[in-house]
Design a protein around this motif. Structure first.
Motif, PDB file in Angstrom:
ATOM      1  N   ASP A  52     -17.391   5.810  88.075  1.00 45.39           N
ATOM      2  CA  ASP A  52     -16.347   6.824  87.880  1.00 45.39           C
ATOM      3  C   ASP A  52     -15.603   7.076  89.182  1.00 45.39           C
ATOM      4  O   ASP A  52     -14.375   7.160  89.207  1.00 45.39           O
ATOM      5  CB  ASP A  52     -16.947   8.157  87.403  1.00 45.39           C
ATOM      6  CG  ASP A  52     -17.546   8.090  86.018  1.00 45.39           C
ATOM      7  OD1 ASP A  52     -17.113   7.244  85.216  1.00 45.39           O
ATOM      8  OD2 ASP A  52     -18.461   8.903  85.751  1.00 45.39           O
TER       9      ASP A  52
ATOM     10  N   ALA B 164     -11.547  13.612  77.869  1.00 45.49           N
ATOM     11  CA  ALA B 164     -12.369  12.608  78.545  1.00 45.49           C
ATOM     12  C   ALA B 164     -11.539  11.393  78.945  1.00 45.49           C
ATOM     13  O   ALA B 164     -11.751  10.802  79.996  1.00 45.49           O
ATOM     14  CB  ALA B 164     -13.524  12.190  77.653  1.00 45.49           C
TER      15      ALA B 164
ATOM     16  N   LEU C 241     -20.575  17.582  83.871  1.00 43.64           N
ATOM     17  CA  LEU C 241     -20.415  16.141  84.008  1.00 43.64           C
ATOM     18  C   LEU C 241     -20.876  15.747  85.404  1.00 43.64           C
ATOM     19  O   LEU C 241     -20.805  16.549  86.339  1.00 43.64           O
ATOM     20  CB  LEU C 241     -18.953  15.742  83.832  1.00 43.64           C
ATOM     21  CG  LEU C 241     -18.339  15.959  82.462  1.00 43.64           C
ATOM     22  CD1 LEU C 241     -16.858  15.584  82.479  1.00 43.64           C
ATOM     23  CD2 LEU C 241     -19.075  15.181  81.386  1.00 43.64           C
TER      24      LEU C 241
ATOM     25  N   TYR D 125     -17.075  14.534  75.431  1.00 42.62           N
ATOM     26  CA  TYR D 125     -17.391  13.730  76.609  1.00 42.62           C
ATOM     27  C   TYR D 125     -18.527  12.740  76.331  1.00 42.62           C
ATOM     28  O   TYR D 125     -19.239  12.317  77.243  1.00 42.62           O
ATOM     29  CB  TYR D 125     -17.683  14.637  77.807  1.00 42.62           C
ATOM     30  CG  TYR D 125     -16.397  15.267  78.301  1.00 42.62           C
ATOM     31  CD1 TYR D 125     -15.593  14.603  79.213  1.00 42.62           C
ATOM     32  CD2 TYR D 125     -15.958  16.486  77.805  1.00 42.62           C
ATOM     33  CE1 TYR D 125     -14.384  15.141  79.638  1.00 42.62           C
ATOM     34  CE2 TYR D 125     -14.751  17.037  78.224  1.00 42.62           C
ATOM     35  CZ  TYR D 125     -13.975  16.359  79.129  1.00 42.62           C
ATOM     36  OH  TYR D 125     -12.776  16.895  79.542  1.00 42.62           O
TER      37      TYR D 125
ATOM     38  N   ARG E 164     -20.237   9.901  78.731  1.00 44.83           N
ATOM     39  CA  ARG E 164     -20.160  10.274  80.158  1.00 44.83           C
ATOM     40  C   ARG E 164     -21.519  10.778  80.641  1.00 44.83           C
ATOM     41  O   ARG E 164     -22.322  11.293  79.873  1.00 44.83           O
ATOM     42  CB  ARG E 164     -19.108  11.379  80.363  1.00 44.83           C
ATOM     43  CG  ARG E 164     -17.677  10.978  80.022  1.00 44.83           C
ATOM     44  CD  ARG E 164     -17.020  10.108  81.079  1.00 44.83           C
ATOM     45  NE  ARG E 164     -17.074  10.682  82.402  1.00 44.83           N
ATOM     46  CZ  ARG E 164     -16.170  11.528  82.908  1.00 44.83           C
ATOM     47  NH1 ARG E 164     -15.136  11.898  82.182  1.00 44.83           N
ATOM     48  NH2 ARG E 164     -16.313  12.008  84.119  1.00 44.83           N
ATOM     49  N   ARG E 165     -21.742  10.665  81.945  1.00 42.48           N
ATOM     50  CA  ARG E 165     -22.988  11.143  82.552  1.00 42.48           C
ATOM     51  C   ARG E 165     -22.927  12.653  82.700  1.00 42.48           C
ATOM     52  O   ARG E 165     -21.875  13.215  82.995  1.00 42.48           O
ATOM     53  CB  ARG E 165     -23.217  10.503  83.911  1.00 42.48           C
ATOM     54  CG  ARG E 165     -23.483   8.992  83.781  1.00 42.48           C
ATOM     55  CD  ARG E 165     -24.008   8.375  85.061  1.00 42.48           C
ATOM     56  NE  ARG E 165     -25.215   9.021  85.558  1.00 42.48           N
ATOM     57  CZ  ARG E 165     -26.425   8.921  85.015  1.00 42.48           C
ATOM     58  NH1 ARG E 165     -26.597   8.203  83.927  1.00 42.48           N
ATOM     59  NH2 ARG E 165     -27.463   9.541  85.532  1.00 42.48           N
TER      60      ARG E 165
END
Length: 183
Positions: free
Chosen positions: A163, A49, A157, A103, A106-107
């Protein structure tokens, strides 16, 4: 993962690791009367990540040659098929339970086989795992939901605007640095 995909994962994982990469996803799709496709997604062993490095075309070719030989010898797929070896891309699939922990923050988009909270599709920020549960701060519910890993259909992801801006900023900075070196 289907039993055939699991068998292929176990067969190929050590060889992919010997080439400095790791398997991220094994997916086989086939239709009656037509050659199927065996897709392997790989990433460098150093990818994480915080270090989103990607494989090169040469890495994919090296892994492809190595696993093609192994697949020919062990013949886990009895019909004709195409072998594709690729990188994970920017919106990396999340396949193993450990991926959801790695991760964290994270989205992600998560799709389930069976409904939870009356839904099968969720999007939000990963909050890690708790046992066999994927924890996700869901955008629609404005709360963290526990999604059973055993009910996972697919997940990946999702790049946020931040990002993407960070990624473009890094590329712009490295492009400027490369230009300065060549002058």
């Amino acid at each position: 993962m289907q039993p055939l995909e699991q068998k292929i994962w176990q067969l190929l994982s050590p060889t992919v690791a010997d080439k400095g990469c790791r398997l991220v996803r094994v997916q086989y799709r086939g239709e009656a009367g037509r050659p199927g496709t065996l897709q392997l997604m790989i990433e460098p062993q150093a990818a994480s990540a915080s270090n989103p490095v990607s494989v090169t075309v040469e890495d994919c070719a090296t892994v492809s040659r190595a696993v093609a030989t192994l697949l020919d010898v062990h013949d886990p797929i009895k019909s004709a098929y195409r072998l594709e070896v690729s990188s994970t891309g920017l919106e990396r699939p999340l396949v193993q339970l450990a991926d959801f922990a790695s991760y964290n923050g994270r989205r992600a988009k998560v799709e389930l086989l069976a409904p939870v909270e009356g839904r099968k599709r969720f999007q939000g920020v990963l909050k890690g795992v708790d046992g066999e549960q994927i924890l996700l701060a869901d955008d629609d519910l404005s709360q963290t939901v526990a999604l059973p890993y055993s009910a996972l259909s697919k997940a990946k992801l999702v790049l946020s605007d931040d990002d993407l801006a960070a990624l473009l900023g890094e590329r712009k900075a490295s492009s400027k640095a490369a230009t300065k070196r060549t002058k």
